[in-house]
Design an enzyme around this catalytic site. Structure first.
Site, short mmCIF file in Angstrom:
data_model
loop_
_atom_site.label_atom_id
_atom_site.label_comp_id
_atom_site.label_asym_id
_atom_site.label_seq_id
_atom_site.Cartn_x
_atom_site.Cartn_y
_atom_site.Cartn_z
N GLY A 111 -13.85 49.02 18.70
CA GLY A 111 -12.75 49.88 19.15
C GLY A 111 -11.43 49.31 18.45
O GLY A 111 -11.49 49.24 17.26
N GLU A 112 -10.63 49.22 19.33
CA GLU A 112 -9.23 48.46 18.86
C GLU A 112 -8.91 47.40 19.72
O GLU A 112 -8.40 47.72 20.62
CB GLU A 112 -8.23 49.68 19.15
N CYS A 147 -17.08 43.76 16.00
CA CYS A 147 -15.84 44.30 15.36
C CYS A 147 -14.39 43.92 16.28
O CYS A 147 -14.35 42.87 16.36
CB CYS A 147 -15.90 45.77 15.09
N ARG A 172 -7.60 40.37 11.15
CA ARG A 172 -7.98 41.66 11.27
C ARG A 172 -7.85 42.64 10.15
O ARG A 172 -7.29 42.19 9.05
CB ARG A 172 -6.87 42.30 12.50
N ILE A 175 -16.01 49.23 9.80
CA ILE A 175 -15.04 50.31 10.00
C ILE A 175 -13.66 49.36 10.51
O ILE A 175 -13.64 48.91 11.49
CB ILE A 175 -15.32 51.08 11.13
N HIS A 215 -20.79 47.10 12.87
CA HIS A 215 -21.49 47.71 13.87
C HIS A 215 -22.93 47.80 14.18
O HIS A 215 -23.54 48.90 13.67
CB HIS A 215 -20.59 49.11 14.14
N GLU A 231 -24.59 48.48 16.60
CA GLU A 231 -24.70 49.72 17.53
C GLU A 231 -24.98 50.80 17.01
O GLU A 231 -25.22 51.97 17.71
CB GLU A 231 -23.73 49.45 18.79
N1 GLN Z 1 -9.28 47.06 13.49
C1 GLN Z 1 -9.75 47.06 14.86
C2 GLN Z 1 -8.93 46.12 15.55
O1 GLN Z 1 -8.32 45.40 15.13
C3 GLN Z 1 -11.15 46.97 14.87
C4 GLN Z 1 -12.00 48.08 14.22
C5 GLN Z 1 -13.37 48.39 14.89
O2 GLN Z 1 -13.63 47.76 16.04
N2 GLN Z 1 -14.14 49.21 14.30
O3 GLN Z 1 -9.35 46.05 16.67
#
Ligand code: GLN
Length: 205
Positions: free
Chosen positions: A50-51, A82, A111, A139, A185, A187
């Site tokens: 995610g983020e 990730c 990151r 990603i 990922h 998943e």
């Molecule tokens: N770039 C995202 C972050 O810094 C990670 C991207 C992802 O989980 N696909 O959290």
């Protein structure tokens, strides 16, 4: 095998459903974790992609941040993918101002490490102990820039355009005790071997 084991998926943000589905395919009881009471039900926790910059703030808002840190310190197994890898890292390069992580993994992650041109890509990843390569989906992924002595490197990928005979690789999967993290990922798609690896670790620890 896993009748009494419950694995939570941190469900503040990110690809929660894909992890729940993977765990269910493996016959594991899995719950979404948004509250401390749900965390308390779990034997282990998955931190999704995610983020990370959003995830740590939501973890604070939902009053999950400190309870998760405590559980990790007490030895709760965790699997981060990730953004989840970033959340498990002790140190982050290129985070935002004030970015916090749960920590536990003695690694420095960078990151969005793969750079703009290869922002997102897919490819085979050889994971230690697996017979065949896993299809890795990256990603805006982090990589592990450096890892402490207690960290087992499970996978690396080649990067850049090295001179003939040379290679430049980056760490994309690690394990330290009961903590596992991947830049990619697992998943996504139907190859559940990384999840099985984690479930086996949880059920035998
Ligand atoms: N770039 C995202 C972050 O810094 C990670 C991207 C992802 O989980 N696909 O959290």
């Amino acid at each position: 095998m896993t009748g009494t084991t419950t694995i939570g998926v941190l469900a503040l943000q990110g690809d929660v459903r894909e992890h729940v589905d993977a765990l269910e395919r493996l016959g594991v009881r899995s719950i979404r974790v948004r509250r401390p009471a749900e965390l308390a039900e779990c034997d282990a926790l998955v931190l999704p992609g995610g983020e990370s910059t959003t995830m740590f703030k939501l973890a604070r808002t939902f009053e999950l941040f400190d309870p998760i840190v405590e559980r990790l310190r007490d030895g709760m197994p965790a699997f981060g993918t990730c953004a989840g890898m970033i959340m498990l890292a002790d140190r982050v390069v290129d985070g935002i101002e004030g970015q916090e992580t749960f920590g536990g993994l003695d690694v420095t992650v960078r990151r969005n490490a793969f750079g703009r041109q290869v922002d997102s890509f897919e490819g085979p990843v050889d994971v230690k102990g697996f017979d065949t390569a896993l299809h890795g989906v990256f990603i805006r992924a982090p990589w592990v820039e450096s890892a402490g002595d207690g960290v087992d490197v499970l996978a690396t990928v080649a990067v850049g355009d090295p001179a003939p005979g040379e290679s430049d690789t980056r760490i994309v999967a690690v394990r330290q005790g009961s903590l596992v993290a991947t830049s990619f990922h697992p998943e996504v798609g139907h190859d559940d071997r990384m999840h099985r690896y984690f479930v086996d670790l949880v059920t035998t620890s």
